[in-house]
Write a protein that holds these residues in place. Sequence first.
Motif, PDB file in Angstrom:
ATOM      1  N   ILE A  81       1.040  -1.535   0.321  1.00 18.16           N
ATOM      2  CA  ILE A  81       0.346  -0.290   0.077  1.00 18.16           C
ATOM      3  C   ILE A  81       1.164   0.640  -0.760  1.00 18.16           C
ATOM      4  O   ILE A  81       0.480   2.270  -0.612  1.00 18.16           O
ATOM      5  N   HIS A  82       1.966   0.761   0.702  1.00 11.43           N
ATOM      6  CA  HIS A  82       3.074   2.453   0.304  1.00 11.43           C
ATOM      7  C   HIS A  82       3.317   2.955  -0.771  1.00 11.43           C
ATOM      8  O   HIS A  82       3.185   3.263  -0.755  1.00 11.43           O
ATOM      9  N   GLU A  83       3.727   1.038  -1.205  1.00 11.57           N
ATOM     10  CA  GLU A  83       4.280   1.719  -3.253  1.00 11.57           C
ATOM     11  C   GLU A  83       3.188   2.119  -3.281  1.00 11.57           C
ATOM     12  O   GLU A  83       3.256   2.597  -4.787  1.00 11.57           O
ATOM     13  N   LEU A  84       2.059   1.380  -3.539  1.00  7.58           N
ATOM     14  CA  LEU A  84       1.023   2.341  -4.401  1.00  7.58           C
ATOM     15  C   LEU A  84       0.634   3.383  -4.059  1.00  7.58           C
ATOM     16  O   LEU A  84       0.561   4.217  -5.252  1.00  7.58           O
ATOM     17  N   LEU A  85       1.026   4.473  -3.240  1.00  7.66           N
ATOM     18  CA  LEU A  85       0.702   5.845  -2.487  1.00  7.66           C
ATOM     19  C   LEU A  85       1.720   5.908  -3.447  1.00  7.66           C
ATOM     20  O   LEU A  85       1.257   7.672  -4.393  1.00  7.66           O
ATOM     21  N   ASN A  86       3.157   5.528  -2.947  1.00  8.35           N
ATOM     22  CA  ASN A  86       3.552   6.424  -3.840  1.00  8.35           C
ATOM     23  C   ASN A  86       4.042   6.350  -5.336  1.00  8.35           C
ATOM     24  O   ASN A  86       4.487   6.772  -5.905  1.00  8.35           O
ATOM     25  N   LYS A  87       3.618   4.711  -6.179  1.00  2.44           N
ATOM     26  CA  LYS A  87       3.461   4.322  -7.312  1.00  2.44           C
ATOM     27  C   LYS A  87       2.374   5.802  -8.557  1.00  2.44           C
ATOM     28  O   LYS A  87       2.486   6.579  -9.147  1.00  2.44           O
ATOM     29  N   ALA A  88       1.176   6.121  -7.516  1.00  2.00           N
ATOM     30  CA  ALA A  88      -0.159   6.987  -7.858  1.00  2.00           C
ATOM     31  C   ALA A  88       0.556   8.575  -7.650  1.00  2.00           C
ATOM     32  O   ALA A  88       0.799   8.919  -9.546  1.00  2.00           O
ATOM     33  N   ALA A  89       1.862   9.080  -6.806  1.00  3.30           N
ATOM     34  CA  ALA A  89       2.052  10.420  -6.976  1.00  3.30           C
ATOM     35  C   ALA A  89       3.177   9.863  -8.469  1.00  3.30           C
ATOM     36  O   ALA A  89       3.452  11.382  -9.035  1.00  3.30           O
ATOM     37  N   TYR A  90       4.243   9.163  -8.838  1.00  6.49           N
ATOM     38  CA  TYR A  90       5.243   8.717  -9.531  1.00  6.49           C
ATOM     39  C   TYR A  90       4.486   8.902 -10.798  1.00  6.49           C
ATOM     40  O   TYR A  90       4.922   9.750 -11.491  1.00  6.49           O
ATOM     41  N   SER A  97       4.212  11.661   2.275  1.00  7.88           N
ATOM     42  CA  SER A  97       4.548  11.079   3.399  1.00  7.88           C
ATOM     43  C   SER A  97       3.561  11.276   4.439  1.00  7.88           C
ATOM     44  O   SER A  97       2.688  10.801   4.725  1.00  7.88           O
ATOM     45  N   ASN A  98       4.790  10.621   5.667  1.00 10.57           N
ATOM     46  CA  ASN A  98       3.240  10.339   7.280  1.00 10.57           C
ATOM     47  C   ASN A  98       2.215   9.744   6.757  1.00 10.57           C
ATOM     48  O   ASN A  98       0.668  10.110   7.306  1.00 10.57           O
ATOM     49  N   ILE A  99       2.797   8.089   6.249  1.00  9.74           N
ATOM     50  CA  ILE A  99       1.733   7.535   5.788  1.00  9.74           C
ATOM     51  C   ILE A  99       1.170   6.417   7.020  1.00  9.74           C
ATOM     52  O   ILE A  99       1.561   5.956   7.834  1.00  9.74           O
ATOM     53  N   PHE A 100      -0.332   6.350   7.407  1.00  8.54           N
ATOM     54  CA  PHE A 100      -0.589   5.706   8.679  1.00  8.54           C
ATOM     55  C   PHE A 100      -1.967   5.661   7.986  1.00  8.54           C
ATOM     56  O   PHE A 100      -2.195   5.400   7.845  1.00  8.54           O
ATOM     57  N   PHE A 101      -2.275   4.124   8.377  1.00 10.49           N
ATOM     58  CA  PHE A 101      -3.369   3.279   8.587  1.00 10.49           C
ATOM     59  C   PHE A 101      -4.241   3.703   9.992  1.00 10.49           C
ATOM     60  O   PHE A 101      -4.357   3.292  11.112  1.00 10.49           O
ATOM     61  N   GLU A 102      -6.185   4.237   8.613  1.00 10.44           N
ATOM     62  CA  GLU A 102      -6.346   4.947  10.064  1.00 10.44           C
ATOM     63  C   GLU A 102      -7.376   3.333  10.693  1.00 10.44           C
ATOM     64  O   GLU A 102      -7.540   3.328  11.811  1.00 10.44           O
ATOM     65  N   LYS A 103      -7.828   2.318   9.247  1.00 13.15           N
ATOM     66  CA  LYS A 103      -8.307   1.499   9.324  1.00 13.15           C
ATOM     67  C   LYS A 103      -7.632   0.265   8.836  1.00 13.15           C
ATOM     68  O   LYS A 103      -7.486   0.219   7.838  1.00 13.15           O
ATOM     69  N   GLU A 104      -7.749  -0.521   8.769  1.00 13.21           N
ATOM     70  CA  GLU A 104      -7.151  -2.290   8.343  1.00 13.21           C
ATOM     71  C   GLU A 104      -7.634  -3.283   8.780  1.00 13.21           C
ATOM     72  O   GLU A 104      -8.208  -3.597   9.383  1.00 13.21           O
ATOM     73  N   ALA A 105      -7.806  -4.139   7.700  1.00 13.98           N
ATOM     74  CA  ALA A 105      -8.517  -5.112   7.716  1.00 13.98           C
ATOM     75  C   ALA A 105      -7.892  -6.006   6.457  1.00 13.98           C
ATOM     76  O   ALA A 105      -7.022  -5.692   5.490  1.00 13.98           O
ATOM     77  N   ASP A 106      -8.034  -7.780   5.902  1.00  9.99           N
ATOM     78  CA  ASP A 106      -7.187  -8.423   5.127  1.00  9.99           C
ATOM     79  C   ASP A 106      -7.590  -7.536   4.126  1.00  9.99           C
ATOM     80  O   ASP A 106      -6.731  -8.218   2.782  1.00  9.99           O
ATOM     81  N   GLU A 107      -8.877  -7.182   3.586  1.00 11.88           N
ATOM     82  CA  GLU A 107      -9.241  -6.651   2.093  1.00 11.88           C
ATOM     83  C   GLU A 107      -8.901  -5.310   2.420  1.00 11.88           C
ATOM     84  O   GLU A 107      -9.682  -5.075   0.534  1.00 11.88           O
ATOM     85  N   ALA A 108      -9.235  -4.705   3.098  1.00  9.70           N
ATOM     86  CA  ALA A 108      -9.449  -3.169   3.009  1.00  9.70           C
ATOM     87  C   ALA A 108      -8.518  -2.946   3.664  1.00  9.70           C
ATOM     88  O   ALA A 108      -8.393  -3.058   4.867  1.00  9.70           O
ATOM     89  N   ALA A 109      -8.577  -1.194   2.879  1.00  7.01           N
ATOM     90  CA  ALA A 109      -7.709  -0.462   4.856  1.00  7.01           C
ATOM     91  C   ALA A 109      -8.145   1.024   4.322  1.00  7.01           C
ATOM     92  O   ALA A 109      -8.723   1.586   3.144  1.00  7.01           O
ATOM     93  N   THR A 110      -8.166   1.748   4.702  1.00  8.09           N
ATOM     94  CA  THR A 110      -8.271   3.323   5.215  1.00  8.09           C
ATOM     95  C   THR A 110      -6.811   4.058   4.815  1.00  8.09           C
ATOM     96  O   THR A 110      -6.504   3.300   6.199  1.00  8.09           O
ATOM     97  N   VAL A 111      -6.326   4.449   4.840  1.00 12.46           N
ATOM     98  CA  VAL A 111      -4.843   5.179   4.610  1.00 12.46           C
ATOM     99  C   VAL A 111      -4.742   6.927   4.732  1.00 12.46           C
ATOM    100  O   VAL A 111      -5.025   7.376   3.851  1.00 12.46           O
ATOM    101  N   LEU A 112      -3.926   8.036   6.136  1.00  9.98           N
ATOM    102  CA  LEU A 112      -3.688   9.105   5.575  1.00  9.98           C
ATOM    103  C   LEU A 112      -2.220   9.260   5.201  1.00  9.98           C
ATOM    104  O   LEU A 112      -1.664   8.645   5.682  1.00  9.98           O
TER     105      LEU A 112
END
Length: 137
Positions: free
Chosen positions: A9-18, A77-92
């Motif tokens: 998921i960290h890579e996903l967010l950075n991939k979208a930016a790139y 930056s400052n990536i953190f998980f507000e909610k997390e489950a096996d197949e979904a998450a909310t990330v700030l």
Amino acid sequence: MKSNDKLAIHELLNKAAYGYDSRNVDMLVDCFAEGAVMSMSITDGDLIGPFEGQNEIMKLMTGAMEGQMDTRLHNISNIFFEKEADEAATVLSSLTLTAVENGSIRLLTTGIYRDEVVKVGGSWKISKRHLDLELPF
């Protein structure tokens, strides 16, 4: 949630930016689920969007790219998980947007992404994205 999912998921967010910064629309599309929704607000203003589906989100992004004569860099930056489950998450995460033009670099704006991500066919995708920007860009 497993640590390898968090890393993906960290890579996903950075991939979208790139993908945006390099104007690689195929890479950018691949970051969003087919039925994704995106919205934003600037300086606590009115809601912009929602833009529904990959096509509408890409129209928004490619339209913004067309008007940009500078080189943009979305620093996530400052990536953190507000909610997390096996197949979904909310990330700030925090955004620091810089631009290079005519040999100088400048800070354009900062903001906060609130992303809902889902696992689709074994890969993580952004299903819902909201961006709160501090200043217009």
